[in-house]
Write a protein that holds these residues in place. Structure first.
Motif, PDB file in Angstrom:
ATOM      1  N   ARG A 260       0.850  -1.198   0.000  1.00  0.00           N
ATOM      2  CA  ARG A 260       0.000   0.000   0.000  1.00  0.00           C
ATOM      3  C   ARG A 260       0.885   1.248   0.000  1.00  0.00           C
ATOM      4  NH1 ARG A 260      -5.430   0.385   1.789  1.00  0.00           N
ATOM      5  NH2 ARG A 260      -6.246   2.314   0.875  1.00  0.00           N
ATOM      6  N   PRO A 261       0.709   2.174  -0.980  1.00  0.00           N
ATOM      7  CA  PRO A 261       1.657   3.294  -1.112  1.00  0.00           C
ATOM      8  C   PRO A 261       1.326   4.437  -0.169  1.00  0.00           C
ATOM      9  CG  PRO A 261       0.066   3.347  -2.900  1.00  0.00           C
ATOM     10  CD  PRO A 261      -0.265   2.123  -2.088  1.00  0.00           C
ATOM     11  N   LEU A 262       2.368   5.031   0.379  1.00  0.00           N
ATOM     12  CA  LEU A 262       2.281   6.240   1.200  1.00  0.00           C
ATOM     13  C   LEU A 262       3.377   7.184   0.732  1.00  0.00           C
ATOM     14  CD1 LEU A 262       1.125   7.884   3.499  1.00  0.00           C
ATOM     15  CD2 LEU A 262       2.618   6.648   5.083  1.00  0.00           C
ATOM     16  N   LYS A 263       2.984   8.315   0.154  1.00  0.00           N
ATOM     17  CA  LYS A 263       3.948   9.256  -0.430  1.00  0.00           C
ATOM     18  C   LYS A 263       4.514  10.178   0.635  1.00  0.00           C
ATOM     19  CE  LYS A 263       4.568  12.479  -4.267  1.00  0.00           C
ATOM     20  NZ  LYS A 263       3.928  13.160  -5.420  1.00  0.00           N
ATOM     21  N   ILE A 264       5.830  10.413   0.534  1.00  0.00           N
ATOM     22  CA  ILE A 264       6.512  11.298   1.466  1.00  0.00           C
ATOM     23  C   ILE A 264       6.387  12.731   0.954  1.00  0.00           C
ATOM     24  CG2 ILE A 264       8.703  11.832   2.585  1.00  0.00           C
ATOM     25  CD1 ILE A 264       9.540   8.966   2.117  1.00  0.00           C
ATOM     26  N   PRO A 265       5.850  13.653   1.747  1.00  0.00           N
ATOM     27  CA  PRO A 265       5.737  15.053   1.303  1.00  0.00           C
ATOM     28  C   PRO A 265       7.087  15.743   1.307  1.00  0.00           C
ATOM     29  CG  PRO A 265       5.009  14.838   3.571  1.00  0.00           C
ATOM     30  CD  PRO A 265       5.322  13.444   3.104  1.00  0.00           C
ATOM     31  N   PRO A 266       7.170  16.978   0.801  1.00  0.00           N
ATOM     32  CA  PRO A 266       8.444  17.728   0.841  1.00  0.00           C
ATOM     33  C   PRO A 266       8.767  18.190   2.256  1.00  0.00           C
ATOM     34  CG  PRO A 266       6.709  19.047  -0.159  1.00  0.00           C
ATOM     35  CD  PRO A 266       6.135  17.673   0.020  1.00  0.00           C
ATOM     36  N   VAL A 267       9.507  17.372   2.990  1.00  0.00           N
ATOM     37  CA  VAL A 267       9.895  17.677   4.367  1.00  0.00           C
ATOM     38  C   VAL A 267      11.404  17.851   4.428  1.00  0.00           C
ATOM     39  CG1 VAL A 267       7.919  16.488   5.395  1.00  0.00           C
ATOM     40  CG2 VAL A 267      10.017  15.212   4.913  1.00  0.00           C
ATOM     41  N   SER A 268      11.876  18.400   5.528  1.00  0.00           N
ATOM     42  CA  SER A 268      13.315  18.591   5.720  1.00  0.00           C
ATOM     43  C   SER A 268      13.994  17.253   5.953  1.00  0.00           C
ATOM     44  CB  SER A 268      13.568  19.521   6.910  1.00  0.00           C
ATOM     45  OG  SER A 268      13.031  18.956   8.096  1.00  0.00           O
ATOM     46  N   PRO A 269      15.261  17.110   5.559  1.00  0.00           N
ATOM     47  CA  PRO A 269      15.969  15.840   5.781  1.00  0.00           C
ATOM     48  C   PRO A 269      16.159  15.566   7.264  1.00  0.00           C
ATOM     49  CG  PRO A 269      17.136  17.248   4.210  1.00  0.00           C
ATOM     50  CD  PRO A 269      16.087  18.088   4.843  1.00  0.00           C
ATOM     51  N   SER A 270      16.515  14.345   7.555  1.00  0.00           N
ATOM     52  CA  SER A 270      16.828  13.974   8.932  1.00  0.00           C
ATOM     53  C   SER A 270      18.054  14.737   9.407  1.00  0.00           C
ATOM     54  CB  SER A 270      17.077  12.469   9.040  1.00  0.00           C
ATOM     55  OG  SER A 270      15.912  11.737   8.680  1.00  0.00           O
ATOM     56  N   LEU A 271      17.999  15.178  10.657  1.00  0.00           N
ATOM     57  CA  LEU A 271      19.104  15.915  11.269  1.00  0.00           C
ATOM     58  C   LEU A 271      19.588  15.083  12.445  1.00  0.00           C
ATOM     59  CD1 LEU A 271      20.659  18.592  11.041  1.00  0.00           C
ATOM     60  CD2 LEU A 271      19.042  19.582  12.657  1.00  0.00           C
ATOM     61  N   LEU A 272      20.728  14.409  12.240  1.00  0.00           N
ATOM     62  CA  LEU A 272      21.197  13.426  13.216  1.00  0.00           C
ATOM     63  C   LEU A 272      22.548  13.766  13.829  1.00  0.00           C
ATOM     64  CD1 LEU A 272      20.293  10.233  11.123  1.00  0.00           C
ATOM     65  CD2 LEU A 272      18.869  11.411  12.807  1.00  0.00           C
ATOM     66  N   GLN A 273      23.265  14.760  13.300  1.00  0.00           N
ATOM     67  CA  GLN A 273      24.624  15.037  13.753  1.00  0.00           C
ATOM     68  C   GLN A 273      24.748  16.300  14.594  1.00  0.00           C
ATOM     69  OE1 GLN A 273      26.844  12.731  13.200  1.00  0.00           O
ATOM     70  NE2 GLN A 273      25.451  11.552  11.906  1.00  0.00           N
ATOM     71  N   CYS A 274      23.637  16.944  14.921  1.00  0.00           N
ATOM     72  CA  CYS A 274      23.678  18.172  15.703  1.00  0.00           C
ATOM     73  C   CYS A 274      23.550  17.849  17.190  1.00  0.00           C
ATOM     74  CB  CYS A 274      22.569  19.119  15.263  1.00  0.00           C
ATOM     75  SG  CYS A 274      22.589  20.718  16.109  1.00  0.00           S
ATOM     76  N   ARG A 275      24.299  18.582  18.019  1.00  0.00           N
ATOM     77  CA  ARG A 275      24.309  18.313  19.450  1.00  0.00           C
ATOM     78  C   ARG A 275      23.070  18.847  20.155  1.00  0.00           C
ATOM     79  NH1 ARG A 275      26.115  21.213  23.782  1.00  0.00           N
ATOM     80  NH2 ARG A 275      27.041  22.818  22.448  1.00  0.00           N
ATOM     81  N   VAL A 276      22.452  19.903  19.634  1.00  0.00           N
ATOM     82  CA  VAL A 276      21.333  20.530  20.332  1.00  0.00           C
ATOM     83  C   VAL A 276      19.992  20.317  19.634  1.00  0.00           C
ATOM     84  CG1 VAL A 276      22.807  22.266  21.401  1.00  0.00           C
ATOM     85  CG2 VAL A 276      21.776  22.727  19.162  1.00  0.00           C
ATOM     86  N   ILE A 277      20.002  19.870  18.376  1.00  0.00           N
ATOM     87  CA  ILE A 277      18.755  19.653  17.639  1.00  0.00           C
ATOM     88  C   ILE A 277      18.848  18.328  16.902  1.00  0.00           C
ATOM     89  CG2 ILE A 277      17.187  20.520  15.852  1.00  0.00           C
ATOM     90  CD1 ILE A 277      18.176  23.310  16.407  1.00  0.00           C
ATOM     91  N   ARG A 278      17.793  17.527  17.008  1.00  0.00           N
ATOM     92  CA  ARG A 278      17.673  16.299  16.230  1.00  0.00           C
ATOM     93  C   ARG A 278      16.313  16.290  15.542  1.00  0.00           C
ATOM     94  NH1 ARG A 278      19.581  13.217  20.767  1.00  0.00           N
ATOM     95  NH2 ARG A 278      17.475  12.366  20.952  1.00  0.00           N
TER      96      ARG A 278
END
Length: 410
Positions: A260-278
């Motif tokens: 069953r398809p679920l389309k990904i909208p235009p969202v920001s990429p994953s942020l995994l390397q920042c110390r204060v924001i993920r």
């Protein structure tokens, strides 16, 4: 009067589309120009450029220390990712520079580092921003400033074994309303890989086994989780960015989703390397049960920036492996194999005769042992042009009579 002489003070970053914010990646060169338009001669002390990049978080929380005491607690933190200063116009001896009336352009450029940068982000309690600031210093005048923001995208390649691995899970629960047991409901879900890019479609494979007495409804959603960290405290913000609803599953029945398809909208990429924001994502597949809490299953997702390569990357599903192997074989193997060439077309009679003469073995054991000391490849070459044996229906090595008697007795 000095202000009247400055007709225009602007800055532009080189970009294919001047109306949008320029986008750069790690290691790219940022370039642009500063424009001054003067109506008369003007003295300038310096024209300086400052490029910066910071991740900052800030939020407040109300605390209560008792029945009549309350206070507000502030949380904030920041991380510096880039800081560079450039003197566009300044004399070494500290004297002022006199610019005549007219238009003056000052180009500039600087290179972003190859690493230690994170993707630009705007959140409720924090942000990651990059900008260029230019300051104009003049004698006996206020400092004029211009600021322009630009976007940095950290490359996240989903063509890695970790992000190409399939994600699956199983959960079940006993549906209850007050003290009445409705029955068991089980959920199994799977997706082909962990990494996707915005605009892609996620095929969801799921199965709902409804053993309770009520009709249940399977659903799916992509959830974004923003985590802000400051002074050892975390602040979470969850939001649903895409949803999917399936058909109801009747009591004592089983329902399935076959991709069953679920389309990904235009969202920001994953942020995994920042110390204060993920910034993290997950696929939540759940079953709504009337009168009780839902049965939920969560699968991790990583939203990247480099899409899946159509060739040269491993697929996560067995079916894709099989189809890829079949296509590769079709490209390399002909439809009908060519027949082998005729022996007479390859080896002439003279070569065959010379080969037979060269195959005579010596009678002395010393000479035979000397031959066997040669490399094995030499003996392979000697039999390369040997003619095939002559076909005959008569066995050249018939079994002996004593062997026949032995076989009959056995």
């Amino acid at each position: 009067m000095i202000l009247d002489k400055l007709k225009r003070f602007s800055m532009a970053l080189d970009s294919p589309d001047p109306s949008t914010v320029p986008v750069y990646s790690t290691g790219d060169e940022v370039s642009g120009k500063v424009v001054l338009e003067l109506s008369g001669a003007m003295k300038i002390q310096s024209l300086r450029l400052h490029a910066e990049g910071y991740a900052k978080v800030h939020w407040t929380e109300s605390r209560s220390a008792g029945s009549s005491t309350a206070y507000t607690q502030n949380y904030s933190d920041e991380v510096e990712y880039y800081n560079k200063k450039i003197n566009i116009l300044q004399l070494d001896n500290g004297d002022v520079t006199v610019l005549q009336a007219g238009r003056h352009e000052f180009p500039f450029s600087f290179q972003l580092p190859e690493e230690n940068l994170v993707t630009s982000f705007e959140g409720k309690h924090g942000s990651v921003r990059y900008w260029v600031k230019v300051k104009l210093h003049r004698p006996w005048a206020t400092v004029r400033k211009i600021k322009r923001e630009f976007t940095v995208i950290e490359p996240i390649d989903i063509n890695t074994p970790l992000l190409l691995s399939p994600q699956a899970g199983t959960k079940e629960k006993l549906a209850r309303v007050w003290y009445c047991n409705l029955g068991h409901v089980s959920l199994t879900a799977k997706i082909e890989r962990k990494g996707y890019t915005p605009g892609e479609v996620i095929p969801i494979f799921a199965e709902v086994d409804n053993c309770c007495s009520r009709t249940v409804t399977p659903k799916a959603a992509i959830v974004q989780i923003q985590t802000f960290i400051a002074r050892g405290t975390m602040k979470l913000k969850k939001s649903v960015v895409a949803t999917l609803q399936g058909e109801g599953v009747a009591p004592r029945k089983r329902g399935s989703w076959h991709g069953r398809p679920l389309k990904i909208p235009p969202v920001s990429p994953s942020l995994l390397q920042c110390r204060v924001i993920r910034v993290e994502y997950m696929l939540r597949v759940y079953v709504e049960i009337p009168g009780t809490s839902k049965l939920s299953l969560e699968l991790p997702l990583v939203i990247g920036t480099i899409p899946l390569h159509p060739f040269g990357s491993r697929s996560s599903s067995v079916g894709s492996h099989y189809s890829m192997d079949i296509d590769w074989l079709r490209l390399t193997l002909p439809e009908r194999p060519e027949p082998p060439p005729d022996y007479s077309a390859v080896v002439s009679e003279e070569e065959a005769g010379r080969t037979d003469q060269g195959l005579t073995l010596p009678e002395e054991d010393d000479e035979l042992s000397g031959m066997l000391e040669r490399p094995f490849f030499a003996y392979v070459q000697e039999f390369r042009y040997r003619p095939p044996p002559i076909y005959s229906e008569i066995d050249p090595h018939p079994p002996r009579s004593d062997m026949r008697r032995r076989c009959m007795t056995c």
